[in-house]
Scaffold this motif. Structure first.
Motif, PDB file in Angstrom:
ATOM      1  N   ALA A 123       0.786  -1.171   0.141  1.00 12.24           N
ATOM      2  CA  ALA A 123      -0.080   0.049  -0.099  1.00 12.24           C
ATOM      3  C   ALA A 123       1.131   1.203  -0.020  1.00 12.24           C
ATOM      4  O   ALA A 123       0.652   2.202  -0.841  1.00 12.24           O
ATOM      5  CB  ALA A 123      -0.962   0.129   1.185  1.00 12.24           C
ATOM      6  N   VAL A 124       1.769   1.246   0.623  1.00 13.97           N
ATOM      7  CA  VAL A 124       2.629   2.468   0.937  1.00 13.97           C
ATOM      8  C   VAL A 124       3.614   2.566  -0.109  1.00 13.97           C
ATOM      9  O   VAL A 124       3.694   3.727  -0.954  1.00 13.97           O
ATOM     10  CB  VAL A 124       3.439   2.339   2.118  1.00 13.97           C
ATOM     11  N   HIS A 125       4.174   1.547  -0.852  1.00 17.50           N
ATOM     12  CA  HIS A 125       5.208   1.747  -1.844  1.00 17.50           C
ATOM     13  C   HIS A 125       4.236   2.152  -3.144  1.00 17.50           C
ATOM     14  O   HIS A 125       4.629   2.852  -4.053  1.00 17.50           O
ATOM     15  CB  HIS A 125       5.704   0.414  -2.196  1.00 17.50           C
ATOM     16  N   ALA A 126       3.191   1.534  -3.479  1.00 16.73           N
ATOM     17  CA  ALA A 126       2.222   2.074  -4.566  1.00 16.73           C
ATOM     18  C   ALA A 126       1.917   3.291  -4.481  1.00 16.73           C
ATOM     19  O   ALA A 126       1.677   4.137  -5.537  1.00 16.73           O
ATOM     20  CB  ALA A 126       0.874   1.131  -4.470  1.00 16.73           C
ATOM     21  N   ALA A 127       1.775   4.114  -3.267  1.00 15.16           N
ATOM     22  CA  ALA A 127       1.428   5.470  -3.254  1.00 15.16           C
ATOM     23  C   ALA A 127       2.275   6.360  -3.092  1.00 15.16           C
ATOM     24  O   ALA A 127       2.019   7.628  -3.039  1.00 15.16           O
ATOM     25  CB  ALA A 127       0.423   5.220  -2.103  1.00 15.16           C
ATOM     26  N   ARG A 128       3.479   5.926  -2.227  1.00 15.34           N
ATOM     27  CA  ARG A 128       4.368   7.119  -2.133  1.00 15.34           C
ATOM     28  C   ARG A 128       5.570   6.769  -3.026  1.00 15.34           C
ATOM     29  O   ARG A 128       6.556   5.763  -2.419  1.00 15.34           O
ATOM     30  CB  ARG A 128       4.744   7.064  -0.709  1.00 15.34           C
ATOM     31  N   HIS A 129       6.013   7.398  -4.087  1.00 14.46           N
ATOM     32  CA  HIS A 129       6.973   6.878  -4.896  1.00 14.46           C
ATOM     33  C   HIS A 129       8.284   7.641  -4.308  1.00 14.46           C
ATOM     34  O   HIS A 129       9.345   7.244  -4.904  1.00 14.46           O
ATOM     35  CB  HIS A 129       6.675   7.566  -6.292  1.00 14.46           C
ATOM     36  N   ASP A 130       8.265   8.687  -3.056  1.00 17.89           N
ATOM     37  CA  ASP A 130       9.332   9.279  -2.842  1.00 17.89           C
ATOM     38  C   ASP A 130       9.952   8.284  -1.638  1.00 17.89           C
ATOM     39  O   ASP A 130      10.955   8.506  -1.188  1.00 17.89           O
ATOM     40  CB  ASP A 130       8.961  10.487  -2.068  1.00 17.89           C
ATOM     41  N   VAL A 131       9.148   7.011  -1.319  1.00 15.90           N
ATOM     42  CA  VAL A 131       9.672   6.279  -0.320  1.00 15.90           C
ATOM     43  C   VAL A 131      10.343   5.008  -0.718  1.00 15.90           C
ATOM     44  O   VAL A 131      10.050   4.296  -1.782  1.00 15.90           O
ATOM     45  CB  VAL A 131       8.559   5.819   0.468  1.00 15.90           C
ATOM     46  N   TYR A 190      -1.763   9.179  12.326  1.00 17.43           N
ATOM     47  CA  TYR A 190      -2.415   8.192  13.292  1.00 17.43           C
ATOM     48  C   TYR A 190      -3.411   7.184  12.280  1.00 17.43           C
ATOM     49  O   TYR A 190      -4.110   7.952  11.498  1.00 17.43           O
ATOM     50  CB  TYR A 190      -3.144   8.802  14.441  1.00 17.43           C
ATOM     51  N   HIS A 191      -3.147   6.121  12.395  1.00 17.85           N
ATOM     52  CA  HIS A 191      -4.050   5.006  11.726  1.00 17.85           C
ATOM     53  C   HIS A 191      -4.961   4.338  12.891  1.00 17.85           C
ATOM     54  O   HIS A 191      -4.242   3.332  13.509  1.00 17.85           O
ATOM     55  CB  HIS A 191      -3.563   4.175  10.833  1.00 17.85           C
ATOM     56  N   ASP A 192      -6.202   4.121  12.774  1.00 18.35           N
ATOM     57  CA  ASP A 192      -6.820   3.765  13.686  1.00 18.35           C
ATOM     58  C   ASP A 192      -6.805   2.014  13.305  1.00 18.35           C
ATOM     59  O   ASP A 192      -6.920   1.449  12.418  1.00 18.35           O
ATOM     60  CB  ASP A 192      -8.391   3.809  13.806  1.00 18.35           C
ATOM     61  N   TYR A 193      -6.830   1.141  14.714  1.00 16.07           N
ATOM     62  CA  TYR A 193      -6.798  -0.372  14.396  1.00 16.07           C
ATOM     63  C   TYR A 193      -8.036  -0.915  13.736  1.00 16.07           C
ATOM     64  O   TYR A 193      -9.004  -0.744  14.293  1.00 16.07           O
ATOM     65  CB  TYR A 193      -6.866  -0.871  15.950  1.00 16.07           C
ATOM     66  N   GLU A 194      -7.605  -1.822  12.767  1.00 18.96           N
ATOM     67  CA  GLU A 194      -8.773  -2.376  11.960  1.00 18.96           C
ATOM     68  C   GLU A 194      -8.534  -3.905  12.186  1.00 18.96           C
ATOM     69  O   GLU A 194      -9.210  -4.752  11.358  1.00 18.96           O
ATOM     70  CB  GLU A 194      -9.153  -1.821  10.604  1.00 18.96           C
ATOM     71  N   ARG A 215      -6.536  -7.054   4.844  1.00 16.61           N
ATOM     72  CA  ARG A 215      -7.775  -6.656   3.829  1.00 16.61           C
ATOM     73  C   ARG A 215      -7.178  -5.597   2.679  1.00 16.61           C
ATOM     74  O   ARG A 215      -6.752  -4.510   3.452  1.00 16.61           O
ATOM     75  CB  ARG A 215      -8.996  -6.392   4.536  1.00 16.61           C
ATOM     76  N   ASP A 216      -7.344  -5.724   1.574  1.00 18.13           N
ATOM     77  CA  ASP A 216      -6.937  -4.560   0.588  1.00 18.13           C
ATOM     78  C   ASP A 216      -7.825  -3.406   0.789  1.00 18.13           C
ATOM     79  O   ASP A 216      -7.340  -2.305   0.632  1.00 18.13           O
ATOM     80  CB  ASP A 216      -7.320  -5.125  -0.573  1.00 18.13           C
ATOM     81  N   GLU A 217      -9.005  -3.562   1.311  1.00 17.07           N
ATOM     82  CA  GLU A 217     -10.009  -2.502   1.441  1.00 17.07           C
ATOM     83  C   GLU A 217      -9.419  -1.551   2.657  1.00 17.07           C
ATOM     84  O   GLU A 217      -9.855  -0.395   2.793  1.00 17.07           O
ATOM     85  CB  GLU A 217     -11.329  -2.735   2.131  1.00 17.07           C
ATOM     86  N   GLU A 218      -8.390  -1.999   3.490  1.00 19.77           N
ATOM     87  CA  GLU A 218      -7.758  -1.196   4.511  1.00 19.77           C
ATOM     88  C   GLU A 218      -6.755   0.032   3.701  1.00 19.77           C
ATOM     89  O   GLU A 218      -6.342   0.968   4.422  1.00 19.77           O
ATOM     90  CB  GLU A 218      -7.210  -1.945   5.605  1.00 19.77           C
ATOM     91  N   LYS A 219      -6.232  -0.664   2.860  1.00 20.39           N
ATOM     92  CA  LYS A 219      -5.047   0.187   2.210  1.00 20.39           C
ATOM     93  C   LYS A 219      -5.308   1.777   1.934  1.00 20.39           C
ATOM     94  O   LYS A 219      -4.532   2.457   2.206  1.00 20.39           O
ATOM     95  CB  LYS A 219      -4.602  -0.411   0.935  1.00 20.39           C
ATOM     96  N   PRO A 220      -6.528   1.986   1.265  1.00 22.28           N
ATOM     97  CA  PRO A 220      -6.583   3.372   1.045  1.00 22.28           C
ATOM     98  C   PRO A 220      -6.649   4.451   2.423  1.00 22.28           C
ATOM     99  O   PRO A 220      -6.043   5.557   2.518  1.00 22.28           O
ATOM    100  CB  PRO A 220      -7.950   3.614   0.372  1.00 22.28           C
ATOM    101  N   ARG A 221      -7.266   3.868   3.379  1.00 22.48           N
ATOM    102  CA  ARG A 221      -7.210   4.509   4.792  1.00 22.48           C
ATOM    103  C   ARG A 221      -5.969   4.648   5.430  1.00 22.48           C
ATOM    104  O   ARG A 221      -5.582   5.768   5.796  1.00 22.48           O
ATOM    105  CB  ARG A 221      -8.169   3.809   5.781  1.00 22.48           C
ATOM    106  N   LEU A 222      -5.179   3.638   5.325  1.00 21.57           N
ATOM    107  CA  LEU A 222      -3.847   3.583   5.930  1.00 21.57           C
ATOM    108  C   LEU A 222      -2.805   4.669   4.774  1.00 21.57           C
ATOM    109  O   LEU A 222      -2.354   5.350   5.703  1.00 21.57           O
ATOM    110  CB  LEU A 222      -3.297   2.104   5.721  1.00 21.57           C
ATOM    111  N   VAL A 223      -3.012   4.660   3.755  1.00 22.11           N
ATOM    112  CA  VAL A 223      -2.332   5.516   3.051  1.00 22.11           C
ATOM    113  C   VAL A 223      -2.459   6.867   3.196  1.00 22.11           C
ATOM    114  O   VAL A 223      -1.837   7.942   3.383  1.00 22.11           O
ATOM    115  CB  VAL A 223      -2.554   5.120   1.311  1.00 22.11           C
ATOM    116  N   ALA A 224      -3.858   7.387   3.402  1.00 24.89           N
ATOM    117  CA  ALA A 224      -4.537   8.426   3.752  1.00 24.89           C
ATOM    118  C   ALA A 224      -4.072   9.093   4.909  1.00 24.89           C
ATOM    119  O   ALA A 224      -3.600  10.085   5.119  1.00 24.89           O
ATOM    120  CB  ALA A 224      -5.955   8.659   3.455  1.00 24.89           C
TER     121      ALA A 224
END
Length: 255
Positions: free
Chosen positions: A99-107, A144-148, A153-162
């Protein structure tokens, strides 16, 4: 240990990939050395150069103190193992890191741990408090990212990245700590600051006295101060010395 040394790997990869493998294996060893490993259940990844968006991650089941450059597993953003590797990967590790690598190309590196201090602070409603010099650097770039539940689950990825946004530090509520960096060295230095911040906070709170907090105006200038302290080198300032220390203790991470 012999199973985690694969001599043929170095001849099959580029010099640039091999150096990343050595640095990432060193990072795993340093996490173990500092007592931040959770047996085999956390993970660090490093993005490989090139258009394929492949990254390296740990062989699931190996202790961090055992990991070698040749044992690291190359995966793509869909969770497929690239090349010939006998080792599996942690599915939760893949979810978070992809999730992070797909969204943050600076990382270039994503580092995640389950430290006792980090989880302790992550369970506090107020999160990280401005109680130490270390904390001001964390607070200047913190999400901060709330515990899920376990991150499967892939559905958590957008929230984690946001929740990470453009920050360097992410506190996973009731779960642990996550840092990112342009390099492995940067992500490690960030985690050192994050974990130290949490340890200091818990110790200060355990004293039972009234706590003195750092003024918000000082926190606001923390990133500028950090650049002055590290001479714009970030984690690279401390990294060579850390590698020398590992070489003195056990240089097998280079295999």
């Amino acid at each position: 240990m012999n199973a985690l040394v694969r001599p043929e790997v170095q001849s099959r990869v580029s010099a640039e990939e091999w150096q990343l493998r050595v640095d990432l294996a060193a990072c795993y060893r340093l996490i173990a050395l500092h007592g931040w490993a959770d047996l085999v259940f956390t993970h660090i990844s490093a993005k490989l150069p090139g258009p394929d968006e492949h990254f390296l991650i740990n062989p699931y089941g190996a202790l961090f103190e055992e990991i070698t450059a040749s044992s690291l597993v190359k995966v793509d953003l869909h969770g497929n193992i690239v090349g010939d590797s006998p080792f599996p990967v942690n599915p939760a590790g893949f979810t978070i890191h992809s999730a992070v690598h797909a969204a943050r190309h600076d990382v270039g590196c994503v580092l995640h741990v389950h430290t006792v201090n980090g989880i302790g602070v992550s369970a506090q409603k107020g999160g990280v408090l401005p109680l130490s010099q270390q904390s001001i650097f964390v607070l200047s770039s913190l999400g901060y990212h709330d515990y899920e539940g376990v991150a499967l689950r892939d559905e958590e990825k957008p929230r984690l990245v946001a929740n990470l946004g453009s920050n360097t530090f992410l506190m996973l509520r009731n779960h642990g700590l996550l840092t990112v960096g342009a390099t492995i060295a940067d992500a490690f230095l960030a985690m050192y600051l994050f974990e130290t911040t949490c340890a200091i906070q818990l110790r200060a709170q355990s004293g039972g006295g009234e706590l003195v907090q750092v003024h918000p105006m000082i926190v606001a200038t923390a990133q500028q101060q950090a650049m002055q302290v590290t001479k714009n080198l970030g984690g690279q300032l401390a990294w060579p010395g850390l590698l020398r220390k590992l070489d003195r203790l056990d240089a097998s991470f280079r295999q």
